[in-house]
Design an enzyme around this catalytic site. Structure first.
Site, PDB file in Angstrom:
ATOM      1  N   GLU A 160      -7.572   1.151  12.093  1.00 43.93           N
ATOM      2  CA  GLU A 160      -7.714   0.216  10.721  1.00 43.93           C
ATOM      3  C   GLU A 160      -8.019  -0.930  11.525  1.00 43.93           C
ATOM      4  OE1 GLU A 160      -6.998  -0.579   7.473  1.00 43.93           O
ATOM      5  OE2 GLU A 160      -7.615  -2.536   8.068  1.00 43.93           O
ATOM      6  N   HIS A 200      -2.627   2.552 -13.649  1.00 45.88           N
ATOM      7  CA  HIS A 200      -3.544   2.483 -14.794  1.00 45.88           C
ATOM      8  C   HIS A 200      -3.039   3.959 -15.414  1.00 45.88           C
ATOM      9  CE1 HIS A 200      -5.731  -0.944 -14.530  1.00 45.88           C
ATOM     10  NE2 HIS A 200      -5.807  -0.844 -13.158  1.00 45.88           N
TER      11      HIS A 200
END
Lengths: 488, 411
Positions: free
Chosen positions: A33, A51
């Site tokens: 990362e 969602h």
């Protein structure tokens, strides 16, 4: 050179979900990362929506992953101790044209397998949330809100618990192949070798794809700006309120309560060339104030506590500019690479379904042995503020640091900050403490607690004063001591 | 559960002064709850001098001013629990607090004195555009770092807002060898005291730019520059006047907000103008037995006034505790023309009290006029009146007509 079976480039919510799912098997998994933490970019810069899946083309990966992710999230949130509420959602309309679009959306939702969507009138809307704007609405019961920081952190921590290794501040700058076909990834922190590389680089996924030998993809960063409103406004917001979709089937500014009781107003949406420019513009905020007030009747200046921006890495057709589906591929001509490009919204909802598809692709190509020690459960930091008075008394009795309030607005104790400083990922920034505890996320924005948090970082980690950082890169908080201050 | 006659929330200058006066008036059970390790409140980090000129006739540092009260509180044997944060106050005056040594405390109080002070307005509340790099501090946070932790926040400094703490920090940072490039104030006049403009800016040749604001903050990791622009009379930046100023630190001194989260929990109603409680002439809020004074009520310019106001509060609170009630105050005090706000907002017309107010904008050769209907109760002529300076007027009971509202205006 460090050697792994699998290296994941990018420790966002998708990269961390992949890491976690891969640790179910006997594999040495490494995550590279480039930033200071796992949720400083797209994974942490969004609305925090679970969602439902009615917006996406039927049969697309976006639709299938989203519906699948939505369906399983109660269990995921329990396993990983992620703040989550299945609030449902209103998509509101004002005009006859809106009504037609909403009806079409219900149809698409049905086709995608989204249960329970219905068109409701103003009377029903008032029963659900009187502060919502609009004359009628779709009510979608399966939508929800979650803490996107904690979800990403939880996946990463669970991956680490099960054997994955995270390297922060480690940007991949180059790629080579060894004679045996293995990969070597060059980073600022040395070289890393592996058999499999998974590109989960979000905004940079097209660049990494090209680096790995798959050119031709184009990522268009689409930026959105937000307001964060005080919990006093949150008292009025019961449910996410979205406007009827635009002609291009996208949503304009919406108002969404957060799991912690604030309200997010935004995002707007515009193309940028630099997806990591998170500055917020005056014109953007003026627009949000106006459009936000149509969705949320309590959009008032006195409730502003912060602004932020994020960017969705949309994969576009280079010829037409049209937005494409998620891409998850493993090509025979580029062996040992699983390539994820254009993972944008609904990526948060879809993270684990995407991860399972990645595991599936790997599994088609080699046998995976189960990791007998895999534990899917992760426990978060016990929050004083959320405990009952009796539990609070027990917490303080067991650990006196629970009796010292460091962040007054969010009632975060020294014990929570201390645990956050010693987090399993080794994140040591002020922002890292903030997203793990909510300290300084309240209305005074660190006015009371920031000095205490930086002092604790120095004490607990033995950091030099010039080595305390706000967030990514060289974001040093201090330039040194005052005159004679070293001795004090 | 504990029981106390008076629980004082906050051991800063207001809480300490109120405690002492309560004791003088014969109240026995007094408990101060202070969240810091030591009492003194924000004065602990105010190491500059200029405190106590009015009260003690000498110029003290913040810690010295506080110590005079702390010593007397200790001598009087008034209990103060430090490292103790109040979590909740109910309408019925049940106070819940937590401390690392004592755990969770529940205290039933006969009277609660709200003396929590204020907090700083932040960049988020201003919604200043730009990035979010390290190097953006409110003035009080910078002051805490420098004076309490001895760490330096930056080298090349821009200050937004001319509040008093920002001015004090302009001087403090300069003394520490930083380069303060300028102070930018959106209003056409400074918001800090004239003496601070003189002693903290002019004495160090630090420029003050009125009618200017910061319109952009730049830098991804550490601050690299800010963009300032001139503003029109409605505080809107004037296009074409932008200027980029390289700097590594932006200090915000853009206002103070009374810290009333606990007051709201207790059901105390707030005045949108002061952002503190509505109080009557006894500094009693809308909730009987809950009182407020100092910066939690309205932001003061001088700590000397905070102490005085807290003592006046304590006089009334002692009467409430010892007599059981206070005269009803049903008449309104109104802020008339050119007056930003008034304290108290309600009065009885049967007793004398002190009226505190601030004017909306700088005024010259002005009269502060207090009226009941057509009748002039008081007129005070002033050569100049500044929003930065609190104005106090003694209102004599014998001048008041029963049953008629008051209006205060600057004419």
């Amino acid at each position: 050179m460090q050697t792994s079976d699998v290296i994941i480039i990018g420790g966002g919510v998708v990269g961390s979900a992949i890491a976690r799912e891969l640790t179910r098997y006997r594999l040495k998994v490494t995550v590279l990362e480039k930033e200071s933490d796992v949720c400083t970019q797209t994974s942490g810069r969004n609305t925090g929506m679970l969602h439902a899946g009615f917006l996406y083309k039927t049969g697309s990966l976006k639709a299938r992953c989203c519906v699948e992710g939505n369906r399983e999230f109660d269990q995921v949130a329990r396993e990983l101790d992620v703040p989550f509420k299945r609030t449902g959602k209103l998509i509101v309309g004002f005009t006859e044209e809106h009504r037609q679009r909403l009806l079409a959306m219900i149809e698409r939702g049905r086709a995608n397998g989204v249960p329970g969507m219905e068109l409701i009138d103003r009377k029903r809307m008032d029963e659900i949330d009187p502060s919502a704007g609009g004359n009628f609405a779709i009510y979608c019961p399966t939508s929800g809100i979650l803490d996107p920081f904690i979800y990403t952190i939880a996946l990463a921590e669970n991956a680490v618990k099960n054997g994955a290794r995270y390297h922060l501040y480690t940007e991949v700058t180059g790629h080579d192949r060894l004679e045996d076909g293995r990969h070597v990834l060059h980073t600022g922190k040395g070289d890393f070798a592996c058999r499999w590389v998974i590109n989960s680089a979000g905004l940079h996924s097209a660049e990494i794809s090209e680096m790995l030998g798959i050119p031709g993809y184009v990522i268009q960063p689409v930026k959105g700006e937000y307001f964060v409103l005080d919990k006093k406004a949150g008292a009025f917001a019961k449910i996410p309120v979205y406007p009827a979709p635009t002609e291009r089937n996208t949503f304009d500014t919406h108002a969404t309560p957060t799991v912690d009781g604030n309200v997010l107003v935004g995002p707007n949406s515009f193309n940028v060339t630099d997806g990591e420019d998170y500055s917020v513009r005056q014109v953007g905020m003026d627009g949000l104030q106006e459009s936000g007030a149509r969705m949320f009747k309590h959009m008032r200046r006195e409730y502003y506590i912060r602004t932020f921006a994020g960017a969705r890495p949309k994969r576009i057709d280079p010829a037409t500019g049209e937005i494409q589906d998620f891409l998850i591929e493993c090509r025979d001509d580029v062996p040992g690479v699983i390539n994820l490009v254009g993972i944008e919204s609904p990526g948060l909802t879809s993270a684990l379904p995407i991860a399972r598809r990645v595991v599936g692709l790997l599994r088609e190509r080699e046998e995976l042995l189960p990791n007998p020690d895999f534990d899917p459960v992760r426990k978060g930091i016990v929050r004083f503020h959320e405990a009952s008075r009796e539990e609070q008394a027990r917490l303080v009795a067991a650990d006196p640091d629970y009796g010292e309030i460091v962040c007054r607005c969010e009632t975060v104790t020294r014990a929570e900050i201390r645990q956050a400083i010693h987090n399993p990922l080794g994140v040591s920034t002020v922002n890292g403490i903030k997203v793990r505890t909510r300290a300084s996320m309240g209305r005074c924005q660190g006015g009371y607690c920031e000095t205490r948090i930086t002092a604790m970082i120095r004490e607990e980690l033995g950091r030099a004063v010039t080595d305390v950082r706000l967030t990514n890169g060289d974001s040093a908080m201090f330039t040194g001591y005052v005159k004679g201050g070293e001795q004090a | 559960m504990m029981h106390e006659q008076a629980v004082i929330v906050g051991g800063g200058p207001a809480g300490l002064a109120a405690a002492l006066r309560l004791r003088e008036k014969g109240v026995k059970d007094i408990l101060i709850l202070e969240r810091e390790h030591k009492p003194g409140g924000i004065l602990r980090q105010c190491i500059h001098d200029g405190f106590g000129l009015m009260r003690f006739g000498e110029s003290l540092s913040g810690p010295e001013y506080a110590q005079r009260f702390i010593d007397r509180v200790e001598e009087a044997g008034i209990r103060c629990i430090t490292d103790c944060t109040v979590l909740d106050i109910t309408h019925d005056k049940l106070v819940t607090a937590v401390s690392r040594n004592l755990g969770l405390l529940q205290i039933q109080a006969d009277a609660v004195l709200l003396t929590m002070g204020c907090r700083e307005r932040t960049r988020g509340a201003l919604a200043t555009p730009g990035t979010r790099p390290a190097g953006v501090y409110t003035a009080g946070v910078a002051q805490s770092y420098i004076n309490l932790q001895n760490v330096m926040v930056g080298r090349e400094i821009v200050i937004l807002g001319s509040g008093d703490i920002g001015l004090i920090m302009a001087r403090r940072l300069t003394l520490e060898g930083a380069h303060v490039k300028g102070v930018y104030e959106v209003q056409p006049y400074p918001s800090g005291l004239p003496r601070n403009i003189e002693q903290c800016l002019n004495d160090y040749h630090i420029p003050l730019h009125l009618s200017h604001t910061v319109v952009d903050i730049r830098g991804r990791e550490r601050l690299t520059s800010v963009v300032v622009a001139q503003c029109d009379e409605r505080f809107r930046p004037i296009p074409g006047t932008e200027e980029e100023i390289p700097c590594d630190t932006l200090i915000l001194s853009v206002g103070l907000i009374p810290e009333n989260e606990l007051s709201l929990a207790a059901g105390v109603e707030l005045d949108a103008r002061t952002r503190g409680a509505f109080v009557d002439e006894h500094y009693q809020t809308g909730v009987p037995g809950i009182f407020a004074a100092g910066n939690v009520l309205h932001v003061h310019d001088l700590v000397d006034f905070v102490s005085l106001e807290a003592e006046a509060l304590a006089d009334s609170a002692a009467e409430y505790l010892l007599c059981g009630s206070l005269p009803e105050c049903s008449l309104e005090v109104k802020a008339g023309s050119n007056v930003g706000h008034v304290i108290p907002q309600r009065f009885s017309a049967t007793r004398s009290f002190t009226l505190s107010l601030r004017v909306r904008q700088p005024l010259k050769d002005v009269s502060i006029v207090v009226r009941q209907g057509e009748k002039e109760v008081l007129r005070k002529k002033m050569r100049k009146a500044l929003p930065a300076e609190m104005i106090q007027l003694p209102i004599k009971a014998e001048k008041l007509i029963p049953g008629v509202e008051l209006e205060v205006s600057a004419e």
